[in-house]
Design an enzyme around this catalytic site. Sequence first.
Site, PDB file in Angstrom:
ATOM      1  N   SER A   1       2.452   3.778   0.404  1.00 28.94           N
ATOM      2  CA  SER A   1       2.897   2.766  -0.547  1.00 28.94           C
ATOM      3  C   SER A   1       4.059   1.967   0.021  1.00 28.94           C
ATOM      4  O   SER A   1       4.862   2.484   0.815  1.00 28.94           O
ATOM      5  CB  SER A   1       3.351   3.498  -1.811  1.00 28.94           C
TER       6      SER A   1
ATOM      7  N   LYS B   1       6.478  10.108  -0.492  1.00 28.85           N
ATOM      8  CA  LYS B   1       5.477   9.352   0.300  1.00 28.85           C
ATOM      9  C   LYS B   1       5.948   9.225   1.752  1.00 28.85           C
ATOM     10  O   LYS B   1       5.161   9.360   2.683  1.00 28.85           O
ATOM     11  CB  LYS B   1       5.243   7.974  -0.318  1.00 28.85           C
TER      12      LYS B   1
ATOM     13  N   TYR C   1       9.908   9.810  -5.789  1.00 26.53           N
ATOM     14  CA  TYR C   1       8.498   9.507  -5.503  1.00 26.53           C
ATOM     15  C   TYR C   1       8.372   8.852  -4.124  1.00 26.53           C
ATOM     16  O   TYR C   1       7.561   9.259  -3.292  1.00 26.53           O
ATOM     17  CB  TYR C   1       7.918   8.585  -6.589  1.00 26.53           C
TER      18      TYR C   1
ATOM     19  N   LEU D   1       1.497  12.634  -7.481  1.00 24.73           N
ATOM     20  CA  LEU D   1       2.139  12.086  -8.675  1.00 24.73           C
ATOM     21  C   LEU D   1       2.799  10.775  -8.254  1.00 24.73           C
ATOM     22  O   LEU D   1       3.312  10.673  -7.137  1.00 24.73           O
ATOM     23  CB  LEU D   1       3.196  13.066  -9.206  1.00 24.73           C
TER      24      LEU D   1
ATOM     25  N   CYS E   1      -4.873  16.056 -13.288  1.00 22.40           N
ATOM     26  CA  CYS E   1      -3.547  15.976 -13.906  1.00 22.40           C
ATOM     27  C   CYS E   1      -3.266  14.563 -14.386  1.00 22.40           C
ATOM     28  O   CYS E   1      -2.428  14.346 -15.248  1.00 22.40           O
ATOM     29  CB  CYS E   1      -2.458  16.517 -12.989  1.00 22.40           C
TER      30      CYS E   1
ATOM     31  N   ARG F   1      15.396  -3.320 -15.072  1.00 21.48           N
ATOM     32  CA  ARG F   1      15.084  -1.894 -14.979  1.00 21.48           C
ATOM     33  C   ARG F   1      15.814  -1.343 -13.759  1.00 21.48           C
ATOM     34  O   ARG F   1      15.797  -1.978 -12.690  1.00 21.48           O
ATOM     35  CB  ARG F   1      13.568  -1.738 -14.807  1.00 21.48           C
TER      36      ARG F   1
ATOM     37  N   LEU G   1       3.396  -3.097 -14.596  1.00 23.76           N
ATOM     38  CA  LEU G   1       3.319  -4.338 -15.379  1.00 23.76           C
ATOM     39  C   LEU G   1       1.925  -4.613 -15.950  1.00 23.76           C
ATOM     40  O   LEU G   1       1.770  -4.787 -17.171  1.00 23.76           O
ATOM     41  CB  LEU G   1       3.769  -5.520 -14.507  1.00 23.76           C
TER      42      LEU G   1
HETATM   43  N1  UFG Z   1       7.918  -5.306 -15.095  1.00 26.63           N
HETATM   44  C1  UFG Z   1       8.323  -5.862 -16.281  1.00 26.63           C
HETATM   45  N2  UFG Z   1       7.972  -5.215 -17.438  1.00 26.63           N
HETATM   46  C2  UFG Z   1       7.213  -4.067 -17.447  1.00 26.63           C
HETATM   47  C3  UFG Z   1       6.810  -3.505 -16.212  1.00 26.63           C
HETATM   48  C4  UFG Z   1       7.188  -4.157 -15.046  1.00 26.63           C
HETATM   49  O1  UFG Z   1       8.990  -6.895 -16.309  1.00 26.63           O
HETATM   50  O2  UFG Z   1       6.940  -3.536 -18.534  1.00 26.63           O
HETATM   51  C5  UFG Z   1       8.248  -6.002 -13.827  1.00 26.63           C
HETATM   52  C6  UFG Z   1       9.103  -5.194 -12.860  1.00 26.63           C
HETATM   53  O3  UFG Z   1      10.467  -5.377 -13.130  1.00 26.63           O
HETATM   54  C7  UFG Z   1       8.672  -5.802 -11.520  1.00 26.63           C
HETATM   55  C8  UFG Z   1       7.195  -6.169 -11.729  1.00 26.63           C
HETATM   56  O4  UFG Z   1       7.039  -6.257 -13.146  1.00 26.63           O
HETATM   57  O5  UFG Z   1       9.393  -6.990 -11.261  1.00 26.63           O
HETATM   58  C9  UFG Z   1       6.221  -5.130 -11.202  1.00 26.63           C
HETATM   59  O6  UFG Z   1       6.576  -3.847 -11.707  1.00 26.63           O
HETATM   60  P1  UFG Z   1       5.618  -2.572 -11.564  1.00 26.63           P
HETATM   61  O7  UFG Z   1       6.266  -1.460 -12.278  1.00 26.63           O
HETATM   62  O8  UFG Z   1       4.240  -2.941 -11.951  1.00 26.63           O
HETATM   63  O9  UFG Z   1       5.562  -2.343  -9.990  1.00 26.63           O
HETATM   64  P2  UFG Z   1       6.731  -2.035  -8.938  1.00 26.63           P
HETATM   65  O10 UFG Z   1       6.711  -3.149  -7.950  1.00 26.63           O
HETATM   66  O11 UFG Z   1       8.004  -1.746  -9.597  1.00 26.63           O
HETATM   67  O12 UFG Z   1       6.241  -0.688  -8.284  1.00 26.63           O
HETATM   68  C10 UFG Z   1       4.884  -0.509  -7.925  1.00 26.63           C
HETATM   69  C11 UFG Z   1       4.530   0.961  -8.105  1.00 26.63           C
HETATM   70  C12 UFG Z   1       5.202   1.781  -7.084  1.00 26.63           C
HETATM   71  C13 UFG Z   1       4.920   1.221  -5.732  1.00 26.63           C
HETATM   72  C14 UFG Z   1       5.337  -0.211  -5.639  1.00 26.63           C
HETATM   73  C15 UFG Z   1       4.975  -0.760  -4.299  1.00 26.63           C
HETATM   74  O13 UFG Z   1       4.864   1.425  -9.384  1.00 26.63           O
HETATM   75  O14 UFG Z   1       4.691   3.080  -7.126  1.00 26.63           O
HETATM   76  O15 UFG Z   1       4.677  -0.951  -6.644  1.00 26.63           O
HETATM   77  O16 UFG Z   1       5.498  -2.028  -4.111  1.00 26.63           O
HETATM   78  F1  UFG Z   1       5.560   1.913  -4.825  1.00 26.63           F
END
Ligand code: UFG
Length: 336
Positions: free
Chosen positions: A125, A153, A149, A84, A34, A290, A198
Amino acid sequence: MKILITGGAGYIASHTNVELLKENYELVLVDNFCNSVYESVKRVEEISGKKVKFYEADLKNYSELEKVFEAEKDIYAVIHFAALKAVGESVEKPLEYYENNISGSLNLYKCMKKYGVKNFVFSSSATVYGDPEEVPVKETARIGATNPYGHTKAMMEQILLDSAKAHGWNVVILRYFNPVGAHESGLIGEDPEYPNNLLPFVSQVAAGIREKVVVFGDDWNTPDGTGVRDYIHVVDLAKAHVKAIEKLKNNQGTFIYNIGTGRGYSVIEMIDAFSKACGHKVPYVIGQRRSGDVATVLADPAKSIKEFGYIAELGLEDMVNSAWKWQSLNPKGYKG
Ligand code: UFG
């Protein structure tokens, strides 16, 4: 020793498979594709020079899954990756997330019980900590997910711990922080349909697939105002699973470990590091925060270092260099 891997064709599983094959484990992979493709399994075989067994099956379908347990009688341990995992999507489609992640896990736990498999490694996670009260986060922190999500978990963990108690299972729960990077060969890596996280996004901007990175806010309470996270190289993370299997061989009970480095990087630091890796400036703009984001999430790795003997070895340069190698060698991911 035979290990059953659910979500076996996915990003973290493929790197884990390589590390397990290095240690001569026999692998049985299950995936419903998937969010993955069979090509990653072929690449794992190419890197390791070894074969794995593969079943296309959906964990939501009990009888499909049971066929795997029926055919593979002597499974020593299960590593459960299948789920997912997109936070934003889970807010829009909660029922799909609960059905997939919870019923899939229930079916897996039921099969384990029926077929007498007693060892389990769970891919959890840092999302289960939600917006942590204290950072760095210890394993004893309050569980308080902030999106469907994350709730799935946390629930999958709870159901597992209750079942472990009732049925005498041995369990290692690994709570990953932010996995990034790729195998040094550039043959396997993260291949999202649309990058929400990111680094995959930065990587696609660097490759010219997307125009610019949007930094989600520069007014957070952090040194440069952008979000700080604990990024961990996926190969380091993969090795934690091999260690978890070793732990199960020598210990009984249930164990929960943070898998991070304890060192944080901001969004701007990540973009700068990536710019160095790819040899040109990755363009970005500052955008809105976000929803659901928090300023800083960092692991306290003390327990996993002391009790589990686990230390992440690879640094930021390895993370971005390997991510860029994967991106440049596979501009369309596994599809081309
Ligand atoms: N960010 C941006 N621009 C983007 C994407 C992310 O500025 O396009 C920033 C976010 O605001 C954050 C950082 O980059 O400050 C990391 O963001 P991610 O989306 O890469 O990761 P997250 O920490 O939000 O979440 C990830 C996973 C989750 C998991 C978590 C565990 O997506 O599933 O880490 O800490 F649970």
